[in-house]
Enzyme design. Structure first.
Site, short mmCIF file in Angstrom:
data_model
loop_
_atom_site.label_atom_id
_atom_site.label_comp_id
_atom_site.label_asym_id
_atom_site.label_seq_id
_atom_site.Cartn_x
_atom_site.Cartn_y
_atom_site.Cartn_z
N ASP A 29 3.70 36.31 11.83
CA ASP A 29 3.73 36.66 10.78
C ASP A 29 3.95 38.14 10.81
O ASP A 29 4.84 39.42 10.15
CB ASP A 29 3.71 35.77 9.79
CG ASP A 29 5.26 35.58 9.31
OD1 ASP A 29 6.21 35.44 9.65
OD2 ASP A 29 4.78 34.51 7.87
C1 GLC Z 1 0.06 31.91 7.50
C2 GLC Z 1 1.83 31.41 7.75
C3 GLC Z 1 2.46 31.10 8.40
C4 GLC Z 1 2.16 31.86 9.90
C5 GLC Z 1 0.74 32.29 10.73
C6 GLC Z 1 0.49 33.28 10.89
O1 GLC Z 1 -0.76 30.98 8.20
O2 GLC Z 1 2.50 30.60 6.73
O3 GLC Z 1 4.24 31.20 8.95
O4 GLC Z 1 2.51 31.12 11.59
O5 GLC Z 1 0.83 32.57 8.68
O6 GLC Z 1 1.39 34.61 11.22
#
Ligand code: GLC
Length: 808
Positions: free
Chosen positions: A499
């Site tokens: 993300d």
């Molecule tokens: C958090 C988010 C998830 C994402 C991860 C890596 O756990 O909830 O959606 O894939 O971070 O960024």
């Protein structure tokens, strides 16, 4: 140091020292009504929406010794003593912080039980929410183990939050002007208080009650603490008086508290009091609601029902291997955490504070969480899958998040950047994996025909388009097929699984390329099974095209790159200064099968071992970025070694485990498993700090001075994927369209293991023998004594039990 131990026989973890490094919590109830209890009695409770219907005021940032949400005091005196001279303490340790003579907080399957002693008094407190119920029950049993009779009073306290959790923290005028708490009359005359924000009087009224009469009550925090709140929760001045004020609060910081006489308890005798916290729709329903759990029989019945649910849930996959910490996680704690992540998504924990109602459920997260519960609760899993599909866009992409109550969906953080795309390239592909896992597990192929609307609606809120589940899945891969960049790889969109890497428009994602590969394989297999030759062929063609592009463009020499930026430059390459190598770039090339038939999968995973593996888990990338850079995004907001910036992000660790099992290295797979297994950290948990009975989201890596510190426990995709990695890939037992595949990849030293697996209504008692001391490779399988070909045990008639003997 140890703060407790595993008690697998009782399906509990037992905390024996209340001074844990951070609060250790346990979930109760569901999103409909529930939350968590911390091990010192505090409670965070909501009904429906943690952001907009919060019940108790739990502020995680307050110090551990502070009162949070709920507690209880006990006042004890010997004959004739006055209140002023009575002993007052909390049986939960917090907030009185008076040392117990013995302390046990038993973290169970959606209940918590405290068994502790203070002087002559022994307490047994059971707290839970009945299955499907709207009540948090606490049953207190106090036993006098001394030689003299003791006069005992129980003083439970609830501190209420404004229903709008964020307003509670940001507004100190309007909020307290709206809050009310007052006693109500009940048929039995038992203790009962109703509390609500004024405008919710006819919409949401919290009710705290007991099964005995109160001698007095308090509704206002200021009066309870005393001396204009210079009295403290540790030592509330009102308890020096014989009775509480019994005044109703028409504003302020509202609480509900009673003095509940447990009577004069004779030596060897016990007294039991039950309290109940609930929410009803209207004030006139409050009194009747207090009558629900007022007897030990009613509590026992509800508790037995809860236990029966967990008996069934935990019976679906039961394992017995040579590793105790592995067994404990697989039989109890990991499946419970999977239920929790499926239920709570990323809403509410000590770390996920549930304040923004628009955050809701993440499409990506829940599509993965759901895979952790399909074997146990397929119907609930299907319901969640249907919700997810209903926020898929007609173009095949998905809305990144939605509120599960209103079903209003949004495009997430991407909307904060005008110059960036508003789709997340991976989202819609996860649901292909989830649906595939669902039909393989259940055989419910009719589900593929079910009509589900796409998200976009006309002016009258009518969906613009509806399609079968199968159509939804086809559009998901088609979206990726049609949204590729310079190298022919999927466009990143705003982000992929990571993300926090938000590259300028035009960047491409290798993660999404691989996930697309896996999704295509699932669809092609499904098409084979349904005899749809054309479809299977087309998807295999897309698969080979993508495989060729990945192999042509993304091999960096020693590993795979992770992204290409908008200019076509690699990201995650030896030539980058920071973020040279990324874990997901390597493991996923194996998971997708794109690396198979080449030596690149093994090489890539060797690079993981060399550059990313630590003895406390595998880092997400290396080296960490050292300073904020808008061009790269959120990943640069953390110091090196934290979270997505080169931290040990746990969610991708099981993908590396799966990759090693695909490559056949069971020892490496299990080593990676053990390094992140919280149960294995139990004996020296001060460094890690979080609960030893569930996975955390992240551990600080060796690039950070506090290497080994875990954070954000419970609500993490780690749960579903470690469960899948261990059951489907290490133990190797996974449902396929035609039967149950058994292909273990275990440590060579294991002499064997057994698993009882219930699937499609029948029970498979599997025993695996590894006399040859290998990691992988099944020599023979006997089903009910008869040899079968291959490694797939054909589905048997529902309602039957079978033995499966496997030789490796
Ligand atoms: C958090 C988010 C998830 C994402 C991860 C890596 O756990 O909830 O959606 O894939 O971070 O960024």
């Amino acid at each position: 140091m140890q703060y407790g131990h595993f008690d697998d026989e009782h399906r509990e973890y037992v905390i024996t020292n209340p001074r844990t490094p951070v609060k250790w919590i346990n979930y109760v109830g569901t999103l409909q009504f529930g939350g968590f209890l911390d091990h010192t009695g505090g409670s965070q409770l909501c009904k429906g929406d943690p952001a907009l219907n919060r019940i108790t005021k739990y502020i995680p940032q307050l110090p551990a010794g502070e009162f949070k949400g709920e507690t209880a005091y006990v006042r004890v005196r010997k004959n004739g003593q006055s209140a002023k001279d009575a002993k007052v303490f909390s049986p939960y340790f917090v907030p009185s912080l008076i040392e117990p003579d013995s302390f046990e907080c038993r973290v169970g399957m959606y209940y918590t039980r405290w068994v502790c002693t203070y002087g002559e008094l022994k307490f047994d407190i059971l707290a839970f929410i009945p299955r499907g119920g709207n009540e948090l029950i606490r049953q207190y049993t106090v036993t006098n183990t001394g030689k003299e009779a003791l006069k005992v009073e129980l003083i439970p306290v609830v501190e209420f939050s404004h229903f709008d959790a964020l307003k509670q923290l940001t507004n100190a005028d309007w909020v307290p002007q709206t809050m009310q708490s007052h006693s109500i009359e009940t048929k039995s005359g038992n203790a009962a208080i109703a509390a609500y924000a004024f405008m919710k009087r006819d919409m949401g009224v919290n009710v705290f009650s007991a099964n005995v009469k109160a001698s007095s009550y308090e509704t206002d925090r200021k009066r309870f603490l005393g001396d204009n709140e210079y009295g403290t929760w540790q030592n509330p001045l009102s308890l020096k008086n014989e009775e509480l004020s019994s005044i109703d609060a028409v504003r302020g910081d509202t609480i509900a508290s009673f003095i509940l006489p447990a009577g004069e308890i004779a030596p060897g005798k016990s007294s039991t009091i039950i309290t109940q916290l609930t929410q009803v729709d209207r004030l006139d329903l409050a009194a009747a609601a207090t009558e629900k759990y007022t007897t030990t029989e009613a509590v026992k019945k509800a508790f037995d029902e809860l236990s029966a649910f967990w008996d069934k849930y935990l019976s679906v996959i039961k394992v017995n291997t040579p590793d105790a910490a592995f067994n404990s996680m697989l039989n109890l704690h990991n499946p419970r955490q999977c239920f929790t992540t499926k239920t709570w998504s990323r809403y509410l924990s000590l770390y996920q504070l549930g304040y923004g109602s628009d955050r809701g459920i993440g499409f990506r997260d829940s599509s993965q969480d759901v895979m952790g519960v399909i074997p146990q609760i397929p119907d609930e899993a299907r319901e969640l899958i249907e919700k997810l599909l209903s926020v898929q866009s007609t173009d095949g992409s998905a809305y990144h998040q939605f509120n599960p109550l209103s079903m209003v969906a949004g495009r997430g953080d991407s909307m904060e950047y005008e110059d960036r795309p508003h789709f997340y390239s991976d989202d819609q592909l996860w649901i292909v994996l989830a649906v595939s896992a669902y039909v393989k597990e259940t055989g419910d192929y009719d589900f593929l025909k079910k009509q589900i609307p796409f998200y976009e609606k006309d002016k009258n809120e009518k969906p613009l388009e509806t399609g079968t589940v199968y159509e939804h899945l086809q559009r998901a891969v088609k979206f990726t097929h049609e949204n590729c960049g310079k190298h022919g790889l999927p466009l990143l969109g705003f982000a992929d699984w990571n993300d926090t890497v938000n590259l300028p428009t035009g960047a491409e994602s290798l993660f999404t390329a691989n996930l697309y590969g896996w999704a295509l394989l699932e669809l092609a297999e499904l098409a084979d099974f349904r005899n749809e030759k054309d479809k299977a062929e087309e998807w295999r063609k897309w698969y080979s095209e993508m495989k060729a592009k990945v192999l042509d463009s993304a091999w960096d020499g020693e590993w795979f790159v992770r992204y290409f930026d908008d200019k076509g430059e690699p990201f995650g390459s030896a030539k980058n200064e920071y973020g040279k190598i990324w874990l997901n770039g390597q493991s996923w090339a194996v998971l997708s099968g794109f690396a198979s038939g080449t030596d690149k999968g093994r090489k890539a995973m060797d690079a993981v071992k060399k550059y990313l593996a630590t003895d406390k888990g595998i880092k997400l990338s290396w080296p960490g970025y050292n300073g904020y850079d808008r061009e790269k995004g959120g990943v640069t907001t953390y110091p090196p070694g934290a979270k997505e910036n080169g931290g040990i992000f746990l969610h991708p660790n099981p993908w590396a485990i799966i990759a090693e099992t695909i490559l056949g290295d069971g020892d490496q797979a299990f080593t990676y498993y053990q390094r992140i297994n919280p149960a294995a950290k139990n004996d020296s948990i001060d460094e890690y700090e979080c609960e030893p009975y569930c996975y955390a989201q992240n551990i600080l890596s060796n690039e950070h001075p506090q290497f080994g510190l875990g954070r954000n426990s419970w609500l993490s995709g780690t749960s579903s994927w470690t469960y899948q990695a261990s059951t489907k890939y290490i133990l190797g037992i996974r449902p396929e369209h035609t039967g149950l595949r058994i292909e273990p990849c275990i440590p060579k030293a294991w002499k064997g293991f057994t698993v009882e697996r219930t699937c499609r209504g029948s029970v498979y008692k599997i025993s695996v023998k590894n006399a040859s001391g290998v990691s992988k490779g099944v020599k023979s399988i006997k089903l009910d004594g008869k040899a079968i070909d291959g490694t797939i045990v054909p589905w048997q008639k529902a309602g039957t039990t079978h033995t499966v003997e496997v030789e490796m």
